[in-house]
Design a protein around this motif. Structure first.
Motif, PDB file in Angstrom:
ATOM      1  N   PHE A 238      -8.089  16.599  50.988  1.00 14.54           N
ATOM      2  CA  PHE A 238      -8.622  16.120  52.269  1.00 14.54           C
ATOM      3  C   PHE A 238      -8.562  17.167  53.367  1.00 14.54           C
ATOM      4  N   GLY A 239      -8.325  18.435  53.010  1.00 13.11           N
ATOM      5  CA  GLY A 239      -8.321  19.514  53.996  1.00 13.11           C
ATOM      6  C   GLY A 239      -6.957  20.118  54.239  1.00 13.11           C
ATOM      7  N   ALA A 348     -14.277  16.010  56.595  1.00 12.02           N
ATOM      8  CA  ALA A 348     -15.441  16.249  57.456  1.00 12.02           C
ATOM      9  C   ALA A 348     -15.016  16.574  58.886  1.00 12.02           C
ATOM     10  N   PRO A 349     -14.225  17.649  59.022  1.00 10.63           N
ATOM     11  CA  PRO A 349     -13.796  18.015  60.377  1.00 10.63           C
ATOM     12  C   PRO A 349     -15.021  18.169  61.272  1.00 10.63           C
ATOM     13  N   TYR A 436     -23.674  15.987  56.910  1.00  6.78           N
ATOM     14  CA  TYR A 436     -22.682  17.050  56.714  1.00  6.78           C
ATOM     15  C   TYR A 436     -23.437  18.308  56.300  1.00  6.78           C
ATOM     16  N   SER A 502     -12.048  25.201  47.890  1.00  7.70           N
ATOM     17  CA  SER A 502     -12.685  23.898  47.690  1.00  7.70           C
ATOM     18  C   SER A 502     -12.526  23.118  48.979  1.00  7.70           C
ATOM     19  N   GLY A 503     -13.360  23.469  49.929  1.00  9.00           N
ATOM     20  CA  GLY A 503     -13.366  22.845  51.246  1.00  9.00           C
ATOM     21  C   GLY A 503     -14.779  22.934  51.770  1.00  9.00           C
ATOM     22  N   GLU A 703     -17.753  15.315  51.693  1.00  8.55           N
ATOM     23  CA  GLU A 703     -17.365  14.860  53.025  1.00  8.55           C
ATOM     24  C   GLU A 703     -18.359  13.951  53.732  1.00  8.55           C
TER      25      GLU A 703
HETATM   26 MO1  MOS Z   1     -12.428  19.651  53.585  1.00 10.28          MO
HETATM   27  S1  MOS Z   1     -11.602  18.890  55.307  1.00 10.28           S
HETATM   28  O1  MOS Z   1     -13.280  20.991  54.204  1.00 10.28           O
HETATM   29  O2  MOS Z   1     -11.083  20.144  52.673  1.00 10.28           O
END
Ligand code: MOS
Length: 736
Positions: A238-239, A348-349, A436, A502-503, A703
């Protein structure tokens, strides 16, 4: 391409349900010692005195590592500045300063976890405290502009905002806010560090093994290839696992000091401070529109907090820049410093928090104008990204709106608030737009085939529980031309061909094309070997005359001339045939704005006497290019929606105003949705062919699912009750 897109089961499913999948804290390592992290109990100041006597007296204690005895890290290395180290600004016990409560200040290492924890509780640390900034309302009076918002400018301007605001027939000026939220993956952060001379092996729960390798090697001032990072399974990210935080390096430092492998796992409470969170945001929305609904102006001003040691801004305004055709616009991002841990990427910052403000404000504007909220979106629809002034690579949002509205039954909605009911509950229907960005980085992969015909593809990527193993296997099988059962995919090892973080929903888009390229290259190599070998039925053919099916190469013009890949490899001397491929994003982003889009519709049932909100139904329809696996893909989008419901109704970290410590730093009091909170969720993915995003035509889906959900719920709650909740989460006290 018969496997890509198919709803095949997770290839790691058996390992997961049988418990044989090992997570980072579970790897058996000989001679392992156990560490317990000690964190500060004040939000600001200095450590004035440490009394470790009692801690050191606990049987089995090997080391009490504090700033007084810790090994000194090189201050400067080729890899980058160490203090602050490359990557994030970490707390590595190189000084006595405390910048937030729950900051790492010591590590206790013992023969057992229990002894380490017991000793940690007996470590006495005195502080000289200084005045802490813990009130966001006060902090936001002293803001500064961040250098960047992700890769974009902090502020943007197009047209003339003031003129645009004045030229509309209707305008709104409303501030929305979102609270601190913590990622809370079910698997907390954990690291095992084992040195062998100068070589370091790390088992670490991470979204970015190569990032761990670079940061840790850079911090110690050693060559990158002396650090190996292993991470076959991640229990959710989750980031928060996208960055390397202090405990990873501290674990390696402790292992070096005790001369043994060390395991350091954070406990749940330690997940609320030193490993990032979504910060509070304050988002002022100004919108103006003509009576027909067309926007004449939009402004989105975000203030979020960051820590005292590092700038990290929640990019809430980015979606507003590209979403609607508003000719006059300004967006700004500002940071307020507080004595809290540094915030970070979370689910999804930007789009998650920003869509709450933007899509709530569009709903409010729709009521002001007397226009259906969905119709208002359509009147401001744009085929071109107005912020970047580029065409979208593809955009199926109109289809998402239409399909979603039909599937949800939007037409049965009586626009009047408080007009619909079910029994003694008020019923509300709300909607919002989801989006996104579609990002991509360079990825590499190798492909190897053995004499028995089995193929192994490898890349140093991660599977956060999202299905990387599975979809890469599907891509590999199609690219090589063999059945899925003949292929396996290995990841979770930094020595494999390099893959990015992986983001940002980028794994499939970045690693997938490399796997595709590796499969094609391996097939071509096998073809070359066959046509050059007199013993092959394909001898003498041209490579381009050869096709593949089910692991067999055959001559297109004469299919009787065929041979299995296994036979080709068996005859080939080396025992296996291998290729490595790389795939690069190129400069597509200069020519196209790339985004996934979606529409989310929500039905809430509100008990007015109790203020409780139940989300009875969610319909989410998305345009995400080519979906790689209909089963895991739907699950992932559904999971994003569940995260959105958490954001809408439950999730909020509360810090003690006196000392900046999370008072609900546990899963009993930090509420995430459970099964009983989730009603009926329907996910649909529309057909979308995007030739630009990447060779697979796949847009990231990690996201987008969370985006828009909180606004859709808030809009539905307004429709049900006539009460507009502008600060998340929508708890019952706000509706009574
Ligand atoms: Mo996601 S918040 O880019 O791991």
């Amino acid at each position: 391409m018969k496997n890509i897109g198919a709803p095949i089961n997770r290839t790691d499913g058996w390992a997961k349900v049988s418990g044989s999948a090992r997570y980072s804290a579970e790897h058996p390592v000989a001679g392992l010692a156990h560490a317990f992290l000690v964190t500060s109990t004040v939000p600001s100041g200095r450590i004035s005195r440490i009394d470790a006597q009692e801690a050191e007296a606990v049987p089995g204690v090997l080391l009490v590592m504090t700033h007084e005895n810790v090994l000194q890290l090189p201050r400067e290395t080729k890899a980058g500045k160490v203090s602050p180290p490359i990557g994030r600004v970490l707390s590595l016990l190189q000084d006595a300063d405390v910048h937030y409560n729950n900051q790492p200040v010591a590590v206790v290492v013992a023969e057992t976890f229990e002894a380490a924890r017991e000793a940690a509780s007996r470590l006495r640390i005195d502080y000289e405290t200084t005045a802490a900034r813990l009130d966001f309302e006060v902090a936001k009076q002293y803001v500064h502009q961040p250098e960047k918002v992700l890769t974009q400018k902090p502020d943007t301007r197009r047209g003339d905002l003031q003129a645009g605001l004045l030229s509309g027939s209707t305008s709104i000026d409303i501030t929305y806010s979102t609270p601190v939220e913590h990622h809370n993956p079910i698997e907390p952060h954990a690291t095992i560090a084992a040195w062998d001379g100068e070589y370091l092996t790390l088992y670490d729960s991470t979204q970015y093994m190569k990032g761990v390798q670079k940061t840790v090697s850079g911090t110690f001032g050693i060559e990158e290839d002396k650090v190996t990072v292993l991470c076959p399974y991640v229990g959710g990210g989750f980031g928060c696992k996208g960055s390397v935080w202090s405990h990873v390096v501290l674990c390696a430092m402790a292992a070096k000091m005790v001369g043994r492998p060390v395991k350091l796992a954070l406990d749940r409470t330690q997940m609320f401070g030193p490993v990032g969170q979504r910060p509070v945001t304050d988002q002022r929305m100004r919108l103006a529109a003509m009576s027909d609904g067309r926007l004449t102006a939009s402004a989105h001003d975000t203030i979020a907090y960051t820590s005292m040691i590092e700038d990290w801004i929640e990019p809430s305004g980015l979606m507003t820049r590209m979403m609607y055709a508003s000719p006059n616009q300004e967006t700004t991002h500002r940071l307020a410093r507080m004595n809290l841990g540094t915030p970070t990427f979370m689910r999804a910052p930007g789009e998650a928090s920003g869509s709450f403000a933007l899509e709530s404000s569009m709903d409010e504007l729709a009521y002001e104008l007397g226009i259906d909220p969905l119709e208002l979106r359509l009147r401001n629809y744009t085929e071109r990204d107005p912020g970047k002034d580029l065409p979208f690579s593809s955009k199926s949002l109109r289809q998402c709106y239409e399909t979603g509205a039909a599937r949800f039954g939007w037409s049965r909605r009586n626009p009047q608030p408080r007009s619909m009911a079910a029994g003694d509950k008020l019923v509300g229907l709300g909607m919002a737009t989801a989006t996104y960005p579609t990002n991509r980085s360079q990825g590499k992969a190798s492909a190897t085939i053995h004499p028995d015909g089995s193929a192994v593809f490898r890349s140093s990527t991660q599977d956060l529980g999202t299905g990387t193993y599975t979809v890469m296997t599907q891509i590999a099988a199609d690219a090589l031309g063999v059945p899925v059962a003949q292929v396996s995919f290995e990841l979770g090892n930094s020595t494999l061909p390099e893959a990015p973080v992986s983001g940002g929903s980028t794994t499939v888009a970045s690693v997938g094309p490399a796997v595709l390229a590796a499969g094609h290259a391996l097939r071509l190599k096998l073809t070359g070997i066959a046509v050059a070998n007199e013993a092959s039925p394909l001898f003498g053919a041209l490579a381009e005359e050869v096709d593949v099916q089910n692991g067999e190469l055959f001559l297109r013009a004469d299919p009787a001339r065929r041979e299995t890949m296994a036979a080709i490899v068996s005859r080939h001397g080396s025992g296996l045939v291998e290729v490595v491929a790389s795939a690069d994003p190129g400069d597509t982003s200069k020519h196209y704005s790339m985004h996934a889009f979606g529409a989310v519709f929500v039905e809430v049932h509100v008990d007015e006497l109790l203020g409780t909100v139940r989300v009875a139904r969610v319909v989410g329809v998305y345009g995400v290019g080519k979906l790689m696996n209909a089963k895991t893909g739907h699950s992932q989008l559904m999971g994003g929606i569940v995260g959105g419901l958490g954001m809408a109704l439950f999730e909020e970290t509360v810090f003690d105003a006196r000392n900046g410590r999370a008072v609900n730093g546990n899963l009993a009091e930090y509420h995430i949705p459970v099964n009983a909170d989730i009603g009926h969720i329907e996910v649909e993915v529309v057909d979308e062919d995007d030739p630009h995003v990447n060779p697979l035509g796949a847009k990231g889906i990690g996201e987008i699912g969370i985006t828009g959900v909180a606004a859709a719920v808030a809009n539905a709650v307004f429709h049900a009750t006539g009460k507009r909740v502008r600060d998340l989460p929508i708890t019952l006290d706000k509706l009574l």
